[in-house]
Design a protein around this motif. Structure first.
Motif, PDB file in Angstrom:
ATOM      1  N   PRO A  25      69.836 119.983   2.241  1.00 44.93           N
ATOM      2  CA  PRO A  25      70.595 120.681   3.184  1.00 44.93           C
ATOM      3  C   PRO A  25      70.676 119.728   4.451  1.00 44.93           C
ATOM      4  O   PRO A  25      71.511 119.889   5.354  1.00 44.93           O
ATOM      5  CB  PRO A  25      70.202 121.777   3.666  1.00 44.93           C
ATOM      6  CG  PRO A  25      68.863 122.000   3.134  1.00 44.93           C
ATOM      7  CD  PRO A  25      68.648 120.952   2.014  1.00 44.93           C
ATOM      8  N   GLN A  26      69.702 118.803   4.594  1.00 42.31           N
ATOM      9  CA  GLN A  26      69.746 117.885   5.631  1.00 42.31           C
ATOM     10  C   GLN A  26      70.357 116.632   5.241  1.00 42.31           C
ATOM     11  O   GLN A  26      69.829 115.809   4.569  1.00 42.31           O
ATOM     12  CB  GLN A  26      68.472 117.749   6.324  1.00 42.31           C
ATOM     13  CG  GLN A  26      68.291 116.757   7.461  1.00 42.31           C
ATOM     14  CD  GLN A  26      68.157 115.262   7.307  1.00 42.31           C
ATOM     15  OE1 GLN A  26      67.426 114.800   6.374  1.00 42.31           O
ATOM     16  NE2 GLN A  26      68.804 114.314   7.797  1.00 42.31           N
ATOM     17  N   PRO A  28      73.776 113.714   6.330  1.00 43.83           N
ATOM     18  CA  PRO A  28      74.631 113.419   7.652  1.00 43.83           C
ATOM     19  C   PRO A  28      76.211 113.694   7.141  1.00 43.83           C
ATOM     20  O   PRO A  28      77.054 114.033   8.001  1.00 43.83           O
ATOM     21  CB  PRO A  28      74.596 111.942   7.781  1.00 43.83           C
ATOM     22  CG  PRO A  28      73.319 111.359   7.005  1.00 43.83           C
ATOM     23  CD  PRO A  28      72.989 112.404   5.990  1.00 43.83           C
ATOM     24  N   GLY A  32      77.210 120.040   7.814  1.00 45.50           N
ATOM     25  CA  GLY A  32      76.465 121.260   7.956  1.00 45.50           C
ATOM     26  C   GLY A  32      75.209 121.458   7.117  1.00 45.50           C
ATOM     27  O   GLY A  32      74.698 120.441   6.762  1.00 45.50           O
ATOM     28  N   VAL A  33      75.027 122.598   6.671  1.00 50.14           N
ATOM     29  CA  VAL A  33      73.711 122.933   5.848  1.00 50.14           C
ATOM     30  C   VAL A  33      74.041 123.177   4.544  1.00 50.14           C
ATOM     31  O   VAL A  33      73.670 124.278   3.913  1.00 50.14           O
ATOM     32  CB  VAL A  33      72.901 123.752   6.615  1.00 50.14           C
ATOM     33  CG1 VAL A  33      72.018 123.242   7.725  1.00 50.14           C
ATOM     34  CG2 VAL A  33      73.579 124.832   7.198  1.00 50.14           C
ATOM     35  N   ARG A  35      73.870 122.471   0.482  1.00 48.22           N
ATOM     36  CA  ARG A  35      73.061 121.850  -0.343  1.00 48.22           C
ATOM     37  C   ARG A  35      74.105 121.379  -1.776  1.00 48.22           C
ATOM     38  O   ARG A  35      74.449 122.475  -2.271  1.00 48.22           O
ATOM     39  CB  ARG A  35      71.833 122.207  -0.664  1.00 48.22           C
ATOM     40  CG  ARG A  35      71.001 121.660  -1.583  1.00 48.22           C
ATOM     41  CD  ARG A  35      69.716 122.306  -2.064  1.00 48.22           C
ATOM     42  NE  ARG A  35      69.213 122.093  -3.217  1.00 48.22           N
ATOM     43  CZ  ARG A  35      68.700 122.818  -4.316  1.00 48.22           C
ATOM     44  NH1 ARG A  35      68.575 124.095  -3.957  1.00 48.22           N
ATOM     45  NH2 ARG A  35      68.229 122.285  -5.349  1.00 48.22           N
TER      46      ARG A  35
END
Lengths: 383, 179
Positions: A25-26, A28, A32-33, A35
């Motif tokens: 989820p992190q 660029p 957003g988040v 996955r």
């Protein structure tokens, strides 16, 4: 149909190991988040599984515990890029339930604000799409212009991003005296920058190579998945709720529905979805100009606000054309001052579901571009 | 006559600046902070605005890094949900020391509007990782975030590098005597 050479190879006949790659989820470029669990065959995407829920902020549970007016700030925070457009369907749903007729001036200000926010949203969408494709300059140009729109919002409502401006039956406050001139100046500026962006980004050879014929979404698939907004219109389906089912005062304005025509590639590719957003900004400018010309100067924006918002028993579904697609609110009232249930039909969530379908068979680098072209906001996907 | 002109001939005017090594190191550290490119929710949009033309975050000497291994500080910009909380903890642990954290917005500070009924929202990111600077607002203006950045810079400027434990013990002893 011209396609990338990687797509023509029949990969099912080649035995190879599949690699599973985790994006987010992190990350660029996940906007957003989000996955993504990507299954790769070499560099070709064979399957994508989006995992959502990293920004689930319990909108429906909170709405059960709040007054009808208190829900509006939480509605803002669903699609935080286009808050005005989010408030509109919720407020109009409650008004429909209560049978409130809002004054003319309120309708005009609502339309102007919603269209300004549509422009701001599309500016972010095009800017971040450019970033995903490797272009940084359009990002700076578009964010400069977006800032001018935010100044108008700030002057009129007090907030830059989240407003709580549309109330049930009216507005939080009237617009300021020089509102009309400011808005017309913005329209001029938006048109000027859009011309620059078309030269810098849209018809740039590198950008066309990255986005044309990539992520092709046929019209029938888009309709089957329930896509709406620029994602549907990019596939050549001229469906816009402002025309198909005019709400508020949209039937008074003269504007067109831009659709993807496959100008540089196939109908429904990433480039088409992006150009629809660019053309929509122009149409929003036209609506704003007409609304400014027709807007009555006098009128109390708070005259129709009820003392207590307590709709009669019943249920209502109201949908509006959000920048991202069809945003609808299903409100059930049990006759008390708190809603029994508020359900949001989020366009980003529905549009995201088409991602695995359109990214199979493309390169991994194209997956990022395809995701950018859908223009999702995770706050709305997870709610 | 400017400073640079005098440095042209260092032997004439000296060309020497006196100071402690710690000050020089801290000056360098606070003016070239790299942050983790990481956004969560609404505040991340204001964070994007801050990175863009009008507010120009890069004049603070910051560079976005996509990996936590290269980042000096992390900005928690938005609502931390329970599902995201463990990922943020992992990201924080992956960052190399010395590391800092700026909590941006009401949601990251305390849960914000989701404090009461948000069953899936962490009530403040300081419950899982240490926070150095809090920026209030929902969402904070880009100027407010820059103010938070400046606060972090002044915090780094005052940090002890040498004889750290000894000095902290001395300061604590002083504080005890005062009380």
């Amino acid at each position: 149909m011209t396609t990338t050479k990687f797509v023509d190879i029949d990969f099912s006949r080649i035995e190879s190991d599949r690699m599973r790659l985790n994006v987010g989820p992190q990350h660029p470029s996940t906007h957003g988040v989000l996955r993504l669990e990507v299954e790769l065959d070499g560099e070709v995407v064979t399957n994508v599984i989006p995992h959502i829920g990293y920004l689930h902020r319990c909108f429906e549970k909170i709405a059960e515990n709040m007054n009808y007016q208190q829900v509006i700030p939480y509605v803002d925070r669903m699609d935080y890029i286009s808050s005005m457009n989010n408030e509109l369907p919720y407020v109009m749903a409650v008004e429909k339930l209560m049978g409130i007729k809002v004054p003319e001036k309120v309708e005009y200000i609502r339309v102007i604000m919603a269209e300004l926010n549509r422009i701001a949203n599309h500016q972010i969408a095009v800017a971040t799409f450019g970033l995903d494709a490797g272009a940084f300059t359009p990002f700076l140009y578009l964010f400069r212009d977006r800032e001018y729109i935010l100044w108008i919002f700030e002057k009129a409502t007090g907030g830059r991003l989240l407003f709580n401006y549309f109330w049930v039956g009216g507005l939080a406050n009237d617009v300021y005296p020089t509102f009309k001139e400011d808005v017309l100046n913005i329209v001029k500026q938006v048109r000027k920058t859009n011309k620059e962006i078309e030269e810098l980004l849209i018809y740039n050879k590198i950008f066309i190579d990255r986005t044309a014929n990539v992520g092709v979404l046929p019209a029938d698939v888009a309709i089957n998945y329930g896509c709406s907004g620029p994602v549907l219109r990019g596939s050549g389906v001229p469906f816009d709720l402002r025309k198909a089912e005019p709400y508020s005062i949209y039937d008074r304005f003269d504007f067109e529905i831009p659709v993807g025509k496959g100008e540089v590639g196939t109908v429904g590719d990433c480039w088409d979805r992006n150009i629809v957003r660019m053309r929509e900004m122009e149409q929003s400018c036209r609506i704003i100009e007409q609304a400014i010309a027709q807007m009555p100067d006098s009128g109390d924006v708070q005259s129709a606000i009820p003392k207590k918002v307590r709709p009669p028993k019943g249920e209502v579904y109201f949908r509006c054309e959000n920048p991202k697609g069809e945003l609808g609110f299903y409100v059930i009232s049990d006759g008390k001052d708190k809603p029994y249930r508020v359900k949001g039909r989020a366009p980003s969530f529905v549009n995201l579901s088409v991602l695995p379908e359109i990214s199979r068979g493309y390169l991994f680098a194209d997956l990022i571009v395809i995701l950018g072209s859908i223009d999702i906001v995770l706050g709305e996907v997870d709610r | 006559m400017g400073l640079l002109d005098r440095l042209d001939n260092p032997f004439e005017t000296g060309g020497i600046i006196l100071g402690t090594l710690e000050d020089v190191l801290n000056w360098g550290r606070s003016k070239s902070d790299w942050y983790l490119h990481f956004g969560l929710a609404c505040c991340a949009i204001e964070f994007m605005s801050m990175n863009a033309s009008h507010f120009d975050f890069m004049r603070f000497g910051i560079i976005p890094r996509a990996t936590p291994r290269q980042a000096d500080f992390i900005m928690i910009t938005g609502t931390v949900t329970l599902k995201m909380a463990e990922r943020i903890k992992v990201l924080w642990e992956q960052m190399a020391e010395p590391k800092y954290c700026i909590s941006v917005g009401s949601c990251a500070n305390s849960g914000g509007p989701y404090w009461q009924y948000g069953y899936h929202v962490l009530k403040g990111v300081d419950r899982i990782i240490p926070v150095h600077v809090y920026v209030p607002g929902c969402p904070p203006r880009p100027e407010a975030m820059e103010e938070g950045m400046m606060k972090l810079q002044s915090l780094i400027d005052q940090q002890a590098i040498f004889r750290k434990r000894q000095r902290i013990a001395e300061e604590e002893a002083l504080l005890k005597n005062k009380i």
